[in-house]
Design an enzyme around this catalytic site. Structure first.
Site, mmCIF file in Angstrom:
data_model
loop_
_atom_site.group_PDB
_atom_site.id
_atom_site.type_symbol
_atom_site.label_atom_id
_atom_site.label_comp_id
_atom_site.label_asym_id
_atom_site.label_seq_id
_atom_site.Cartn_x
_atom_site.Cartn_y
_atom_site.Cartn_z
ATOM 1 N N GLU A 108 19.698 18.422 34.446
ATOM 2 C CA GLU A 108 19.640 17.392 33.414
ATOM 3 C C GLU A 108 20.881 16.816 32.879
ATOM 4 O OE1 GLU A 108 15.416 18.101 31.494
ATOM 5 O OE2 GLU A 108 16.453 19.749 31.592
ATOM 6 N N GLU A 128 11.760 23.944 36.877
ATOM 7 C CA GLU A 128 11.188 24.546 35.657
ATOM 8 C C GLU A 128 9.793 25.070 35.618
ATOM 9 O OE1 GLU A 128 14.757 22.103 34.213
ATOM 10 O OE2 GLU A 128 13.259 21.906 35.865
#
Length: 245
Positions: A108, A128
């Site tokens: 990210e 995740e």
């Protein structure tokens, strides 16, 4: 200089190296704090930013030991997402030079850059959901803009990890380089940017980041300022003089 973020400053750029090799540069609170401090510096004195990681790894993700202890109130604070939002909105371009792992929060962070280059051995993705959480620091809205909704959905829902060749084919990085050439390649990109008018570069980034309903008015406003710029006059005069030699 932070213990977790090494900074090499020049007149037109800053190289920021994530430096927690013992945990593959996992992003902890100290790293987030250092990134905020760096953003404050670059918001005040805009320069190109090159992001990289020490030890052949970009960033293996968020620090799981810290992440495990966070609760709902921490999620709503947007600890990583606020830092990455500031990086994304820095006035001058951000280049991510990715080697090794760029996973979870590390991916990210890379998505927040304007330009991403990598190595064949890079590994990038968002695992995740396998840890019982979501990619909440930009992946769900930045990744579709980079690779398209279908590919973003596959990455985020399956936790698939891309290697360098796949990342290049998907448009997630724009070029691949051998590890010992990666930083030089990032500087070469920065050199090309630095040859151009900084204000025009900043205004181009502003237009790129503007919401869809801001166009085309924002281009007209930004161009109006540039049309009155002495630098525009100087550069166009030089171009015409070279053309007529």
């Amino acid at each position: 200089m932070s213990d977790v973020l090494r900074l090499d400053r020049a007149d037109d750029r800053v190289v920021a190296t994530l430096d927690r090799p013992e945990v593959r540069n996992a992003i902890d609170q100290a790293t987030v704090d250092a990134l905020h401090a760096l953003c404050g510096e670059l918001e005040t004195r805009p320069r190109i930013l090159i992001l990289r990681g020490a030890g052949g790894v970009f960033a293996s993700g968020a620090d799981i030991a810290q992440l495990r202890e966070r609760r709902a109130v921490d999620a709503r604070r947007g600890i990583n997402s606020e830092a990455f939002r500031r990086i994304r909105r820095l006035p001058m371009p951000v280049i991510a030079a990715i080697d090794g792992y760029a996973l979870g929060g590390g991916a990210e962070l890379a998505y927040a850059a304007d330009i991403r280059i990598g190595t064949p051995g890079m590994r990038i993705g968002n695992p995740e959901t396998g840890l019982g959480i979501i990619a909440a620091a930009g992946a769900t809205w930045r990744l579709p803009a980079i690779v398209g909704e279908a590919r973003a959905s596959e990455l985020l829902l399956t936790g698939r990890i891309l290697d360098g060749a796949e990342a290049l084919a998907w448009g997630l990085v724009s070029s691949l380089h051998e590890p010992d050439e990666l930083v030089g390649a990032a500087h070469a990109v920065a050199d090309r940017i630095a040859r151009h008018d900084p204000l025009a570069t900043r205004h181009t980034k502003s237009a790129l980041l503007a919401p869809a309903d801001a166009h085309p008015a924002i281009e007209a406003d930004l161009q109006a300022e540039l049309f009155e710029s002495p630098e525009k006059e100087r550069r166009m005069t030089a171009f015409l003089e070279r053309k007529h030699r």
